[in-house]
Design a protein around this motif. Structure first.
Motif, PDB file in Angstrom:
ATOM      1  N   PHE A 290      25.956  11.083 -74.826  1.00 41.12           N
ATOM      2  CA  PHE A 290      26.155  11.237 -73.388  1.00 41.12           C
ATOM      3  C   PHE A 290      27.023  12.469 -73.133  1.00 41.12           C
ATOM      4  N   SER A 291      26.675  13.219 -72.089  1.00 42.14           N
ATOM      5  CA  SER A 291      27.397  14.451 -71.797  1.00 42.14           C
ATOM      6  C   SER A 291      27.925  14.444 -70.371  1.00 42.14           C
ATOM      7  N   ASP A 292      29.192  14.781 -70.214  1.00 43.38           N
ATOM      8  CA  ASP A 292      29.836  14.952 -68.924  1.00 43.38           C
ATOM      9  C   ASP A 292      31.059  15.844 -69.150  1.00 43.38           C
ATOM     10  N   PRO A 293      31.831  16.170 -68.119  1.00 42.84           N
ATOM     11  CA  PRO A 293      32.991  17.047 -68.336  1.00 42.84           C
ATOM     12  C   PRO A 293      34.013  16.507 -69.333  1.00 42.84           C
ATOM     13  N   LEU A 294      34.019  15.187 -69.578  1.00 45.13           N
ATOM     14  CA  LEU A 294      34.942  14.622 -70.560  1.00 45.13           C
ATOM     15  C   LEU A 294      34.503  14.895 -71.999  1.00 45.13           C
ATOM     16  N   SER A 295      33.285  15.373 -72.177  1.00 43.29           N
ATOM     17  CA  SER A 295      32.789  15.639 -73.532  1.00 43.29           C
ATOM     18  C   SER A 295      33.644  16.663 -74.263  1.00 43.29           C
ATOM     19  N   SER A 296      34.347  17.496 -73.501  1.00 44.87           N
ATOM     20  CA  SER A 296      35.212  18.503 -74.114  1.00 44.87           C
ATOM     21  C   SER A 296      36.355  17.870 -74.905  1.00 44.87           C
TER      22      SER A 296
ATOM     23  N   PHE B 288      37.407   6.881 -60.031  1.00 46.46           N
ATOM     24  CA  PHE B 288      36.914   5.508 -60.148  1.00 46.46           C
ATOM     25  C   PHE B 288      37.585   4.600 -59.129  1.00 46.46           C
ATOM     26  N   ALA B 289      38.900   4.730 -58.978  1.00 49.43           N
ATOM     27  CA  ALA B 289      39.641   3.877 -58.045  1.00 49.43           C
ATOM     28  C   ALA B 289      39.103   4.028 -56.625  1.00 49.43           C
ATOM     29  N   LYS B 290      38.629   5.215 -56.293  1.00 56.31           N
ATOM     30  CA  LYS B 290      38.088   5.458 -54.952  1.00 56.31           C
ATOM     31  C   LYS B 290      36.786   4.696 -54.718  1.00 56.31           C
ATOM     32  N   HIS B 291      36.029   4.478 -55.783  1.00 59.74           N
ATOM     33  CA  HIS B 291      34.708   3.860 -55.640  1.00 59.74           C
ATOM     34  C   HIS B 291      34.653   2.397 -56.085  1.00 59.74           C
ATOM     35  N   TRP B 292      35.674   1.936 -56.758  1.00 55.81           N
ATOM     36  CA  TRP B 292      35.658   0.558 -57.277  1.00 55.81           C
ATOM     37  C   TRP B 292      35.649  -0.436 -56.130  1.00 55.81           C
ATOM     38  N   GLN B 293      34.660  -1.328 -56.141  1.00 56.29           N
ATOM     39  CA  GLN B 293      34.553  -2.372 -55.125  1.00 56.29           C
ATOM     40  C   GLN B 293      34.883  -3.707 -55.786  1.00 56.29           C
ATOM     41  N   ARG B 294      36.144  -4.002 -55.883  1.00 58.68           N
ATOM     42  CA  ARG B 294      36.534  -5.240 -56.556  1.00 58.68           C
ATOM     43  C   ARG B 294      36.046  -6.439 -55.763  1.00 58.68           C
TER      44      ARG B 294
ATOM     45  N   LEU C 211      29.343   7.190 -57.470  1.00 57.04           N
ATOM     46  CA  LEU C 211      30.374   7.502 -58.454  1.00 57.04           C
ATOM     47  C   LEU C 211      29.837   8.426 -59.537  1.00 57.04           C
ATOM     48  N   VAL C 212      28.672   8.126 -60.062  1.00 60.27           N
ATOM     49  CA  VAL C 212      28.096   8.921 -61.146  1.00 60.27           C
ATOM     50  C   VAL C 212      27.849  10.362 -60.690  1.00 60.27           C
ATOM     51  N   SER C 213      27.370  10.519 -59.470  1.00 59.96           N
ATOM     52  CA  SER C 213      27.119  11.868 -58.953  1.00 59.96           C
ATOM     53  C   SER C 213      28.394  12.707 -58.950  1.00 59.96           C
ATOM     54  N   GLU C 214      29.485  12.129 -58.473  1.00 61.75           N
ATOM     55  CA  GLU C 214      30.756  12.855 -58.453  1.00 61.75           C
ATOM     56  C   GLU C 214      31.334  12.996 -59.855  1.00 61.75           C
ATOM     57  N   TRP C 215      31.103  11.997 -60.688  1.00 60.68           N
ATOM     58  CA  TRP C 215      31.622  12.013 -62.058  1.00 60.68           C
ATOM     59  C   TRP C 215      31.020  13.173 -62.849  1.00 60.68           C
TER      60      TRP C 215
END
Length: 302
Positions: A56-62, A167-173, A134-138
């Motif tokens: 899986f690739s995203d900006p955290l892959s670095s 994540f906290a912005k999008h989490w729907q507990r 969330l995924v789009s912004e992530w």
């Protein structure tokens, strides 16, 4: 788990597996695919069988400092699940190890995941939409304007913090818990309120004779599930000792799903003599292996 077909249950289910085996050495991949495709076709599920371990690739892959070839293949389970969640096409994703086979083709996954909604609070129909947002912004990651003079998101800690805030912005507990876990918070391990307070069921798993078994999992497509598998993945960042642990990704999942709750359970028993704290994350629903349906009857727990 038979019956109840008249109910409006989730039908968009993907069965995901990685079968990265040499066909000249073993027919396991071919046999596993035949079994899974037959089961999926019977019940109308999608199937995603990776012939090679995905990454899986995203900006955290670095933050993956070691070559991916140094990572044990079992970790590709996390990548495969994240990739399927990111597609946003299914309500649930079922992970099965390549050497797992569906034992009873009459048992529907729809009926198994319905238990998660009956036994606990449903995540609601908006979960998939929230996950897609969330995924789009992530995947877009932080923009240059979101960095600050101290390095901001250009530094590992700043980047991880930015994603926690996202994540906290999008989490729907579904519902907050009443128990206090503040003393157990650990940002490095991901022990924060998202793990302690969520009461809806987002994972369905089982235990074997020793511990949590992650060979077969059902994962709700939700922001919580996304955060969970990202925190599991994060335990391979940098020079992490967890990556080469003999239990691989299962160790990371135990660190998240069980360890803080077992510590809280022990602490409460010492303080009050009661056992009100369950030694597992409330968002994880444990079923017996025979109900997960990919364990042979001889070894499945009753």
């Amino acid at each position: 788990f038979h019956g109840g077909h008249g109910q409006a249950l989730p039908t968009r289910i993907a069965i995901v597996s990685v079968c990265d085996y040499d066909a000249g050495q073993t027919p396991l991949a071919r046999l596993s695919k035949i079994n899974a495709e037959g089961y999926a076709k019977r019940h109308g599920y999608d199937i995603v069988m990776h012939d090679k371990a995905p990454v899986f690739s995203d900006p955290l892959s670095s933050m993956l400092t070691d070559p991916i070839s140094h990572r044990p293949a079992a970790w590709s389970k996390v990548d495969a699940i994240l990739m399927s969640l990111a597609e946003g096409k299914h309500d649930w994703v079922m992970w099965k190890d390549c050497d797992s086979f569906f034992m009873d083709h009459d048992i529907r996954l729809d009926d198994v995941v319905a238990v998660a909604d009956h036994a606990g609070l449903s995540g609601g129909n908006g979960e998939l939409t929230a996950l897609q947002t969330l995924v789009s912004e992530w995947l877009a990651g932080p923009q240059p304007s979101q960095s600050n003079g101290s390095g901001g998101t250009s530094l590992p800690a700043g980047l991880l913090s930015w994603y926690d805030d996202l994540f906290a912005k999008h989490w729907q507990r579904a519902a907050a818990g009443s128990l206090e876990f503040g003393e157990l918070e650990n940002t490095t391990l991901g022990w924060k309120n998202w793990l302690f307070e969520e009461r809806a069921h987002h994972l369905i798993a089982s235990e074997d004779g020793l511990m949590l078994n992650t060979g077969n999992l059902l994962v709700r497509a939700s922001t919580w599930s996304w955060q969970f598998f990202q925190k599991v993945r994060a335990m391979t960042f940098g020079r992490s000792p967890v990556m080469q642990h003999p239990w691989w990704e299962q160790t990371a999942m135990v660190y998240l799903l069980q360890l803080p709750f077992s510590l809280a359970e022990a602490a409460q028993q010492l303080q009050t003599g009661s056992l009100a704290v369950r030694g597992f994350a409330p968002a994880c629903l444990l079923l017996s292996q025979k109900h997960i349906n990919t364990y042979p009857p001889l070894v499945a727990s009753s």
